[in-house]
Design an enzyme around this catalytic site. Structure first.
Site, PDB file in Angstrom:
ATOM      1  N   CYS A  62       0.870  -1.180   0.000  1.00 27.48           N
ATOM      2  CA  CYS A  62       0.000   0.000   0.000  1.00 27.48           C
ATOM      3  C   CYS A  62       0.902   1.223   0.000  1.00 27.48           C
ATOM      4  O   CYS A  62       1.675   1.429   0.944  1.00 27.48           O
ATOM      5  CB  CYS A  62      -0.886  -0.012   1.250  1.00 27.48           C
ATOM      6  SG  CYS A  62      -1.905   1.461   1.474  1.00 27.48           S
TER       7      CYS A  62
ATOM      8  N   CYS B  51      -0.962   3.496  -6.796  1.00 27.97           N
ATOM      9  CA  CYS B  51      -1.738   2.878  -5.710  1.00 27.97           C
ATOM     10  C   CYS B  51      -1.929   1.441  -6.142  1.00 27.97           C
ATOM     11  O   CYS B  51      -2.189   1.173  -7.326  1.00 27.97           O
ATOM     12  CB  CYS B  51      -3.087   3.580  -5.546  1.00 27.97           C
ATOM     13  SG  CYS B  51      -4.267   2.695  -4.495  1.00 27.97           S
TER      14      CYS B  51
END
Length: 258
Positions: free
Chosen positions: A70, A182
């Site tokens: 992440c 992302c």
């Protein structure tokens, strides 16, 4: 070796899929903090608390290496986590370096897409400042892509209008590379391909992250695990039933990891 993967939701599966293909003989723990996703629009301190709780959980479950799959979590917490824990903790950052290298000898630009929180962090700003000598980089937050992914919404009818609206102030013909900054964003790669020219490179950090993981495992001279496994958690709850696990395995099948 027991390897923990952590993300705010299903985005980290794009990184896990690469690990499963290249390093199949290990025990994998995948923690999706779906109770608190998406992280991108939330206050930094709130997200840091969620990240620390998740990493503590994986350490208690016996993880010997942890991959923070992440970008947002990495940008705000990885340095402190490495100070707290003795096990290796691998973070992610938007793949700015290969993107800039890909346009070095041209007039093309790089578009870095990520969550709002990742784009605000000093870590990314310093990375771009260090690498982007010719000021070829632009930034674009795409927070709703995370929400779409967590709702398993991948239809053209929903995604393409959103991307086109977010890109309306950009001249997309200027770009030679788009950074999917992302881990949720590679799930929408085919949507980006429908908007950008086929000559535009879509770049994410999965391959580089797994290469780092592979080097750490080789350095520790770990024997292959003959009881390879994959365990899923949703915000500290272990998933037991096939119905609970199915959304995760469906994504991994689409990514051709299982």
């Amino acid at each position: 070796m027991k390897i923990g993967f952590f993300d705010s939701g299903i985005g980290g599966l794009t990184v896990l899929s690469e690990a499963l293909k290249r390093l199949p003989n290990h025990e994998y723990l995948y923690y999706a903090d779906t109770d608190h996703a998406p992280y991108g629009p939330k206050p930094k301190e709130e997200v840091r608390e969620y990240v620390f709780k998740a990493i503590e959980f994986l350490v208690n479950e016996g993880a010997q290496i942890i991959v923070i799959a992440c970008n947002t979590a990495t940008s705000i917490a990885v340095s402190e986590l490495r100070q707290k824990y003795s096990i290796p903790i691998i973070g992610m950052e938007p793949a700015v370096k290969p993107a800039i290298e890909s346009v070095e000898n041209s007039t093309k630009r790089v578009l870095v897409t990520a969550t709002p929180l990742t784009l605000k962090e000093e870590k990314l700003k310093q990375l771009i400042q260090r690498l982007d000598k010719h000021h070829q980089t632009d930034l674009l937050p795409l927070p709703d892509l995370v929400s779409f992914a967590e709702s398993y919404e991948f239809s053209d009818e929903a995604i393409l209008p959103y991307l086109k609206q977010c890109l309306q102030s950009f001249d997309i013909s200027e770009y030679g590379a788009v950074v999917l900054g992302c881990t949720h964003f590679p799930l929408f790669a085919h949507h980006f391909e429908k908007i950008f020219s086929s000559e535009v490179r879509l770049i994410d950090g999965s391959s580089g992250t797994v290469s780092h993981l592979e080097k750490l495992i080789l350095a520790q001279k770990v024997e292959p695990c003959f009881n390879a496994s994959l365990t899923f958690y949703r915000s500290s709850k272990k998933l037991e039933s096939s119905q609970e696990i199915e959304p995760f395995t469906k994504i991994l099948k689409q990514l051709k990891a299982i």
